[in-house]
Design an enzyme around this catalytic site. Structure first.
Site, short mmCIF file in Angstrom:
data_model
loop_
_atom_site.label_atom_id
_atom_site.label_comp_id
_atom_site.label_asym_id
_atom_site.label_seq_id
_atom_site.Cartn_x
_atom_site.Cartn_y
_atom_site.Cartn_z
N GLY A 52 0.78 -1.23 0.00
CA GLY A 52 0.00 0.00 0.00
C GLY A 52 0.81 1.28 0.00
CG ASP A 111 -8.62 1.15 10.39
OD1 ASP A 111 -9.23 1.87 11.19
OD2 ASP A 111 -9.17 0.23 9.75
CE LYS A 139 -10.09 3.55 7.21
NZ LYS A 139 -10.68 2.24 6.87
CB VAL A 163 -10.03 5.48 1.43
CG1 VAL A 163 -11.00 6.42 2.12
CG2 VAL A 163 -8.88 5.11 2.36
CG ASP A 169 -5.60 -3.58 -2.12
OD1 ASP A 169 -5.20 -3.18 -1.00
OD2 ASP A 169 -6.03 -4.73 -2.30
NE ARG A 175 -2.01 -3.02 -4.42
CZ ARG A 175 -2.16 -3.21 -3.11
NH1 ARG A 175 -2.09 -2.21 -2.28
NH2 ARG A 175 -2.37 -4.42 -2.64
P1 5GP Z 1 -4.43 -1.37 10.81
O1 5GP Z 1 -3.53 -2.53 11.04
O2 5GP Z 1 -3.94 -0.05 11.38
O3 5GP Z 1 -5.87 -1.66 11.19
O4 5GP Z 1 -4.58 -1.17 9.25
C1 5GP Z 1 -3.51 -0.81 8.51
C2 5GP Z 1 -3.51 -1.49 7.16
O5 5GP Z 1 -4.81 -1.94 6.76
C3 5GP Z 1 -3.09 -0.47 6.14
O6 5GP Z 1 -1.70 -0.51 5.95
C4 5GP Z 1 -3.87 -0.88 4.92
O7 5GP Z 1 -3.11 -1.82 4.20
C5 5GP Z 1 -5.11 -1.55 5.45
N1 5GP Z 1 -6.24 -0.59 5.50
C6 5GP Z 1 -6.78 0.02 6.58
N2 5GP Z 1 -7.79 0.82 6.24
C7 5GP Z 1 -7.93 0.71 4.90
C8 5GP Z 1 -8.81 1.32 3.94
O8 5GP Z 1 -9.70 2.14 4.21
N3 5GP Z 1 -8.63 0.96 2.63
C9 5GP Z 1 -7.68 0.08 2.24
N4 5GP Z 1 -7.58 -0.19 0.94
N5 5GP Z 1 -6.82 -0.51 3.12
C10 5GP Z 1 -6.94 -0.18 4.42
MG MG Z 2 -0.77 -1.77 4.52
#
Ligand code: 5GP
Ligand code: MG
Length: 194
Positions: A52, A111, A139, A163, A169, A175
């Site tokens: 990403g 996130d 987020k 998003v 993606d 992407r």
């Molecule tokens: P976390 O581990 O903080 O919950 O999420 C981080 C990873 O989840 C990010 O690096 C991303 O790859 C994926 N991610 C989180 N939110 C989104 C989103 O809204 N859209 C997409 N495409 N990937 C997300």
């Molecule tokens: Mg990621």
């Protein structure tokens, strides 16, 4: 003919011009902070989290005019058409040469913080000189269940929506959209064609 990705966009949240301007600012901030460490050459490592963060990191690196190295990690947490994290998993082993280095982790979006917590935990075992975290997006949830991990550098705060674009993606598509967008609901919940 292959469908245009444009047909699938619901809302453009951040356009290309705003992304470019903010990434330039982040580059200046990081440059200033790294210079203040007076590091030896070769001591700074930028660590993009693939897949990403690859577009963001490519632009950010070119806004940091210092002699730095680039390594990478690859983490997956949203397999296929998932729009909720299934828990982060390393896809390749972590670089093993981070001891004594100033490490800047670069990720697309913060996130739940699970991805970055995992990386911070694994990297700190190598005893780096310092670790900083830079994310393009953070987020913001209405109700935060646990205290969110704090990134040192945040490009934009966005609402709690799924998003895509600029590296992010859905099922490995979108992407290559040059902006951050939300997709039409009908595409995500599978309730018919958009
Ligand atoms: P976390 O581990 O903080 O919950 O999420 C981080 C990873 O989840 C990010 O690096 C991303 O790859 C994926 N991610 C989180 N939110 C989104 C989103 O809204 N859209 C997409 N495409 N990937 C997300
Ligand atoms: Mg990621």
């Amino acid at each position: 003919m292959i469908r245009s990705m444009r047909d699938d966009i619901d809302t453009v949240l951040i356009d290309r011009a705003r992304l470019g301007a903010r990434i330039a600012d982040l580059g200046s901030e990081i440059t200033r902070d790294l210079q203040a460490l007076h590091p030896d050459p070769g001591q700074i490592v930028l660590l993009p989290v693939l897949t990403g963060a690859m577009f963001f990191a490519a632009d950010l690196i070119r806004e940091i005019p210092l002699k730095i190295r680039v390594e990478y990690v690859s983490v997956t947490s949203y397999p296929g058409t998932a729009t909720q994290s299934r828990g982060p998993r390393l896809r390749i082993p972590l670089p093993e040469n981070l001891g004594g280095k100033h490490v800047v982790i670069v990720d697309d979006i913060l996130d739940s913080g699970q991805t970055l917590s995992l990386l911070l935990d694994l990297i700190s075992r190598q005893a780096p000189a310092s670790i900083r975290v830079c994310v393009l997006l953070h987020k913001i949830k209405k109700q935060e269940t646990s205290p969110p991990l704090k990134a040192d550098y945040v490009g934009f705060e966005i609402p709690d929506a799924f998003v895509v674009g600029f590296g992010l993606d859905y099922d490995d598509y979108y992407r290559n959209l040059p902006e951050i967008v939300t997709l039409k609901r009908s595409l995500l919940d599978g309730s018919g064609s958009p």
